[in-house]
Write a protein that holds these residues in place. Sequence first.
Motif, PDB file in Angstrom:
ATOM      1  N   ASN A 117      19.614 -14.678  33.820  1.00  0.00           N
ATOM      2  CA  ASN A 117      21.034 -14.303  33.924  1.00  0.00           C
ATOM      3  C   ASN A 117      21.784 -14.605  32.628  1.00  0.00           C
ATOM      4  O   ASN A 117      22.561 -13.794  32.143  1.00  0.00           O
ATOM      5  CB  ASN A 117      21.707 -15.063  35.075  1.00  0.00           C
ATOM      6  N   GLN A 169      11.577 -20.188  34.187  1.00  0.00           N
ATOM      7  CA  GLN A 169      12.913 -20.467  33.630  1.00  0.00           C
ATOM      8  C   GLN A 169      13.049 -21.978  33.456  1.00  0.00           C
ATOM      9  O   GLN A 169      12.696 -22.741  34.370  1.00  0.00           O
ATOM     10  CB  GLN A 169      14.012 -19.980  34.563  1.00  0.00           C
ATOM     11  N   GLY A 181      21.659 -21.439  40.039  1.00  0.00           N
ATOM     12  CA  GLY A 181      22.061 -20.928  41.342  1.00  0.00           C
ATOM     13  C   GLY A 181      23.571 -20.961  41.451  1.00  0.00           C
ATOM     14  O   GLY A 181      24.276 -21.297  40.490  1.00  0.00           O
ATOM     15  N   PHE A 185      18.184 -23.651  39.889  1.00  0.00           N
ATOM     16  CA  PHE A 185      17.209 -22.906  40.694  1.00  0.00           C
ATOM     17  C   PHE A 185      15.826 -23.189  40.099  1.00  0.00           C
ATOM     18  O   PHE A 185      15.512 -22.772  38.985  1.00  0.00           O
ATOM     19  CB  PHE A 185      17.501 -21.403  40.681  1.00  0.00           C
ATOM     20  N   GLY A 236      17.262 -16.767  46.486  1.00  0.00           N
ATOM     21  CA  GLY A 236      18.703 -16.856  46.263  1.00  0.00           C
ATOM     22  C   GLY A 236      19.144 -15.779  45.287  1.00  0.00           C
ATOM     23  O   GLY A 236      18.331 -15.241  44.515  1.00  0.00           O
ATOM     24  N   ILE A 294      18.069 -12.564  40.832  1.00  0.00           N
ATOM     25  CA  ILE A 294      17.387 -12.819  42.099  1.00  0.00           C
ATOM     26  C   ILE A 294      16.169 -13.702  41.832  1.00  0.00           C
ATOM     27  O   ILE A 294      15.365 -13.410  40.945  1.00  0.00           O
ATOM     28  CB  ILE A 294      16.935 -11.494  42.755  1.00  0.00           C
TER      29      ILE A 294
HETATM   30  C1  BTN Z   1      21.123 -19.554  44.491  1.00  0.00           C
HETATM   31  O1  BTN Z   1      20.152 -20.007  45.109  1.00  0.00           O
HETATM   32  O2  BTN Z   1      22.267 -20.017  44.637  1.00  0.00           O
HETATM   33  C2  BTN Z   1      20.917 -18.394  43.570  1.00  0.00           C
HETATM   34  C3  BTN Z   1      19.632 -18.484  42.807  1.00  0.00           C
HETATM   35  C4  BTN Z   1      19.458 -17.352  41.813  1.00  0.00           C
HETATM   36  C5  BTN Z   1      18.242 -17.557  40.972  1.00  0.00           C
HETATM   37  C6  BTN Z   1      17.963 -16.386  40.075  1.00  0.00           C
HETATM   38  S1  BTN Z   1      16.388 -16.492  39.302  1.00  0.00           S
HETATM   39  C7  BTN Z   1      16.808 -15.192  38.245  1.00  0.00           C
HETATM   40  C8  BTN Z   1      18.245 -15.408  37.825  1.00  0.00           C
HETATM   41  N1  BTN Z   1      18.345 -16.316  36.715  1.00  0.00           N
HETATM   42  C9  BTN Z   1      19.001 -17.417  37.013  1.00  0.00           C
HETATM   43  O3  BTN Z   1      19.232 -18.356  36.246  1.00  0.00           O
HETATM   44  N2  BTN Z   1      19.361 -17.392  38.307  1.00  0.00           N
HETATM   45  C10 BTN Z   1      18.963 -16.165  38.944  1.00  0.00           C
END
Ligand code: BTN
Length: 266
Positions: free
Chosen positions: A29, A51, A56, A62, A125, A144
């Motif tokens: 992200n 990562q 999250g 995450f 998530g 995601i």
């Molecule tokens: C959550 O659980 O609140 C959301 C998690 C989202 C994780 C994904 S992995 C790909 C993308 N890159 C990140 O840093 N986060 C999202």
Amino acid sequence: MLRDACRNEQETMVVGRNIVHFERIDSTNTYLKRAALDGAAEGTVVIADAQTAGRGRLDRLFQSPVGKGLYLSVLLRPDLPPERLLSVTALAGVAACNAVERVCGVRPGMKWPNDLVLENRKLAGILTELVVLENGRLCVVIGIGINISQAAEDFSPDVAEIATSLQMALKHPVSREQLATTLIAELDRMYEALLQDCLLPYLTAYRQSCVNLGKTVQLIHPDGSREVAEAESIDEMFGLVVRTAGGMRTVRSGEVSVRGLYGYLE
Ligand code: BTN
């Protein structure tokens, strides 16, 4: 009002027409938000094997161990008013449930607003972030993370009690490549539905999947205060309609976090 009949005569291919792969990155992200400012193409997908700072909602980490999950982000540049973007996280949730069902034959539930759950545990998530461009227009990065092949000991003690992976639940391996390809196709279909304002099938699916409905939940406000409520329904903008001591109210993604009375779901 949502339209209940929409046509999509033409094949579309926006999501995934440009795919960038990293063995290891801080966060897909974070990368894509920077790339958006540098003019990355709409539909660009970034996938990482690991990562180091996966993020999250609510500034949580995450966990993204190498090769064990699908960590994917997509950049959209929808020419839509901001209120039409409120539903993007929920739509991406339905797209992810569709992808898991197509590949694995089981359909996860959705814990409002953005977690996929299987066997009462968190499977995946979604983190949606908006980027404001210099010209004031918005673009959207949807990230995601789906747990695929973790074993219980791969999760840190604080999440081990509430997390699961496809392999833990199904007791057999699942192809990360197949899941990625299917998820990209589902996100492409979802984006077309968003642009055409053809969201009724997604709303119906979300309402059917939402595991909070009919349950007592705690609303956790940004200041940490908690409020007990009954989760009653999902409104047309994917808000959670709750009954509290003060009456009926609709809460929106980003406003509150929702927990069960005693833990993650229950
Ligand atoms: C959550 O659980 O609140 C959301 C998690 C989202 C994780 C994904 S992995 C790909 C993308 N890159 C990140 O840093 N986060 C999202």
